[in-house]
Design a protein around this motif. Sequence first.
Motif, PDB file in Angstrom:
ATOM      1  N   ILE A 198       5.596  -6.211   5.848  1.00 58.16           N
ATOM      2  CA  ILE A 198       6.419  -5.580   4.823  1.00 58.16           C
ATOM      3  C   ILE A 198       5.910  -4.160   4.583  1.00 58.16           C
ATOM      4  N   THR A 199       6.827  -3.261   4.241  1.00 54.23           N
ATOM      5  CA  THR A 199       6.460  -1.891   3.897  1.00 54.23           C
ATOM      6  C   THR A 199       6.164  -1.814   2.412  1.00 54.23           C
ATOM      7  N   ALA A 200       4.957  -1.357   2.075  1.00 48.55           N
ATOM      8  CA  ALA A 200       4.577  -1.253   0.666  1.00 48.55           C
ATOM      9  C   ALA A 200       5.235  -0.049   0.002  1.00 48.55           C
ATOM     10  N   GLY A 201       5.449   1.012   0.787  1.00 47.37           N
ATOM     11  CA  GLY A 201       6.056   2.206   0.232  1.00 47.37           C
ATOM     12  C   GLY A 201       5.940   3.368   1.197  1.00 47.37           C
ATOM     13  N   TRP A 202       6.162   4.577   0.685  1.00 45.01           N
ATOM     14  CA  TRP A 202       6.167   5.774   1.520  1.00 45.01           C
ATOM     15  C   TRP A 202       5.394   6.884   0.811  1.00 45.01           C
ATOM     16  N   VAL A 203       4.679   7.680   1.584  1.00 45.48           N
ATOM     17  CA  VAL A 203       3.847   8.730   1.014  1.00 45.48           C
ATOM     18  C   VAL A 203       4.178  10.057   1.689  1.00 45.48           C
ATOM     19  N   GLN A 204       4.131  11.147   0.916  1.00 45.77           N
ATOM     20  CA  GLN A 204       4.410  12.467   1.465  1.00 45.77           C
ATOM     21  C   GLN A 204       3.644  13.529   0.687  1.00 45.77           C
ATOM     22  N   GLN A 205       3.263  14.571   1.396  1.00 46.00           N
ATOM     23  CA  GLN A 205       2.598  15.721   0.782  1.00 46.00           C
ATOM     24  C   GLN A 205       3.644  16.685   0.226  1.00 46.00           C
ATOM     25  N   TYR A 206       3.273  17.354  -0.851  1.00 45.49           N
ATOM     26  CA  TYR A 206       4.099  18.453  -1.340  1.00 45.49           C
ATOM     27  C   TYR A 206       3.190  19.578  -1.824  1.00 45.49           C
ATOM     28  N   TRP A 207       3.757  20.755  -1.957  1.00 44.45           N
ATOM     29  CA  TRP A 207       3.043  21.914  -2.476  1.00 44.45           C
ATOM     30  C   TRP A 207       3.721  22.366  -3.756  1.00 44.45           C
ATOM     31  N   ASN A 208       2.919  22.518  -4.816  1.00 46.51           N
ATOM     32  CA  ASN A 208       3.425  23.043  -6.075  1.00 46.51           C
ATOM     33  C   ASN A 208       3.264  24.561  -6.042  1.00 46.51           C
TER      34      ASN A 208
ATOM     35  N   ASP B 223      11.011  -4.118  -2.857  1.00 39.59           N
ATOM     36  CA  ASP B 223      10.820  -5.445  -2.277  1.00 39.59           C
ATOM     37  C   ASP B 223       9.343  -5.824  -2.267  1.00 39.59           C
ATOM     38  N   PHE B 224       8.469  -4.855  -1.990  1.00 40.90           N
ATOM     39  CA  PHE B 224       7.030  -5.113  -2.016  1.00 40.90           C
ATOM     40  C   PHE B 224       6.563  -5.415  -3.441  1.00 40.90           C
ATOM     41  N   ILE B 225       7.082  -4.679  -4.403  1.00 43.54           N
ATOM     42  CA  ILE B 225       6.735  -4.947  -5.806  1.00 43.54           C
ATOM     43  C   ILE B 225       7.088  -6.380  -6.169  1.00 43.54           C
ATOM     44  N   ASN B 226       8.269  -6.827  -5.751  1.00 43.86           N
ATOM     45  CA  ASN B 226       8.726  -8.179  -6.087  1.00 43.86           C
ATOM     46  C   ASN B 226       7.909  -9.262  -5.391  1.00 43.86           C
ATOM     47  N   ARG B 227       7.510  -9.028  -4.157  1.00 47.87           N
ATOM     48  CA  ARG B 227       6.852 -10.064  -3.359  1.00 47.87           C
ATOM     49  C   ARG B 227       5.329 -10.043  -3.452  1.00 47.87           C
TER      50      ARG B 227
ATOM     51  N   THR C 254      -5.113   6.530  -9.229  1.00 45.62           N
ATOM     52  CA  THR C 254      -4.681   5.138  -9.041  1.00 45.62           C
ATOM     53  C   THR C 254      -3.403   4.877  -9.826  1.00 45.62           C
ATOM     54  N   VAL C 255      -2.463   4.181  -9.187  1.00 43.43           N
ATOM     55  CA  VAL C 255      -1.174   3.896  -9.816  1.00 43.43           C
ATOM     56  C   VAL C 255      -0.891   2.397  -9.736  1.00 43.43           C
ATOM     57  N   ASN C 256       0.019   1.941 -10.592  1.00 41.29           N
ATOM     58  CA  ASN C 256       0.443   0.545 -10.563  1.00 41.29           C
ATOM     59  C   ASN C 256       1.942   0.486 -10.291  1.00 41.29           C
ATOM     60  N   THR C 257       2.529  -0.666 -10.527  1.00 43.50           N
ATOM     61  CA  THR C 257       3.954  -0.835 -10.222  1.00 43.50           C
ATOM     62  C   THR C 257       4.836  -0.757 -11.470  1.00 43.50           C
ATOM     63  N   SER C 258       4.292  -0.217 -12.566  1.00 44.62           N
ATOM     64  CA  SER C 258       5.112  -0.063 -13.771  1.00 44.62           C
ATOM     65  C   SER C 258       6.192   0.984 -13.580  1.00 44.62           C
ATOM     66  N   ASN C 259       5.987   1.846 -12.576  1.00 43.62           N
ATOM     67  CA  ASN C 259       6.981   2.836 -12.214  1.00 43.62           C
ATOM     68  C   ASN C 259       7.081   2.846 -10.695  1.00 43.62           C
ATOM     69  N   THR C 260       8.257   3.110 -10.160  1.00 47.94           N
ATOM     70  CA  THR C 260       8.419   3.041  -8.704  1.00 47.94           C
ATOM     71  C   THR C 260       8.035   4.329  -7.992  1.00 47.94           C
TER      72      THR C 260
ATOM     73  N   ALA D  42      -1.751  14.114   2.753  1.00 47.22           N
ATOM     74  CA  ALA D  42      -1.555  13.221   1.613  1.00 47.22           C
ATOM     75  C   ALA D  42      -1.617  11.797   2.152  1.00 47.22           C
ATOM     76  N   GLY D  43      -2.219  10.895   1.396  1.00 47.17           N
ATOM     77  CA  GLY D  43      -2.370   9.521   1.879  1.00 47.17           C
ATOM     78  C   GLY D  43      -2.305   8.517   0.756  1.00 47.17           C
ATOM     79  N   VAL D  44      -2.351   7.238   1.142  1.00 41.42           N
ATOM     80  CA  VAL D  44      -2.302   6.152   0.158  1.00 41.42           C
ATOM     81  C   VAL D  44      -3.066   4.945   0.693  1.00 41.42           C
ATOM     82  N   GLU D  45      -3.754   4.279  -0.201  1.00 40.89           N
ATOM     83  CA  GLU D  45      -4.418   3.004   0.092  1.00 40.89           C
ATOM     84  C   GLU D  45      -3.882   1.974  -0.887  1.00 40.89           C
ATOM     85  N   VAL D  46      -3.427   0.843  -0.392  1.00 37.38           N
ATOM     86  CA  VAL D  46      -2.800  -0.168  -1.240  1.00 37.38           C
ATOM     87  C   VAL D  46      -3.749  -1.345  -1.461  1.00 37.38           C
TER      88      VAL D  46
END
Length: 211
Positions: free
Chosen positions: A91-101, A116-120, A141-147, A168-172
Amino acid sequence: MSALPRARKFRRTIAMTTAVLALVGGTAFGAATTATAADAAPATISVTSGTAHPAQHHIPRTSTTTPTLTTSCNSRVWIGDRAPYGWQGWITAGWVQQYWNQCNDHVGVYWWWNQDFINRVGGTATIKVSSPYGPLLASGTVNTSNTQWYFEASQWTHGTPNPDAWRAGVEVNSSGCTEWATLHWYGGQDWDGDRGGCNDPLMEPRTDLCD
């Protein structure tokens, strides 16, 4: 056969063997791509953590919209490609991308949870901004209270490392495996595509494994 092709094959063999042994032992591999034998991490890494923020205005994952805070600067200029985080191969947990402010010259990371990952599965994610050339690493660190979430390395501007190239990266779920999106040099070029790796804090470009 030259020594270089044999070295490449040897590294691939190590990577495949490491991944197989880890799976047999029950280790959760979160990264979307096969874990490779990690390079030795630099001796000194500037590591810091901060607060990630939920996105107030959700952005479609396929959108190239760049919302602005003012008419004179752009607060979210998308960099490189979005990278999917595959969880344990099913399953795909999500998607990550870099941005510049552009408004404050900070590099940021944007994270979309897969509903779907949040639900399962659910859980938490550590979203990261990193330069292998500092070396620099900042995370929140983030949770699933927001998508959708974002985090900026507010203590550094994009020109801090030399060369000024960032990922930019992510560890789940504290898996030890990070999915990194595009390595982008702010001189105007993408230097490396997305990569997944385990127990490697920076994931430098692996040109030694290229054909």
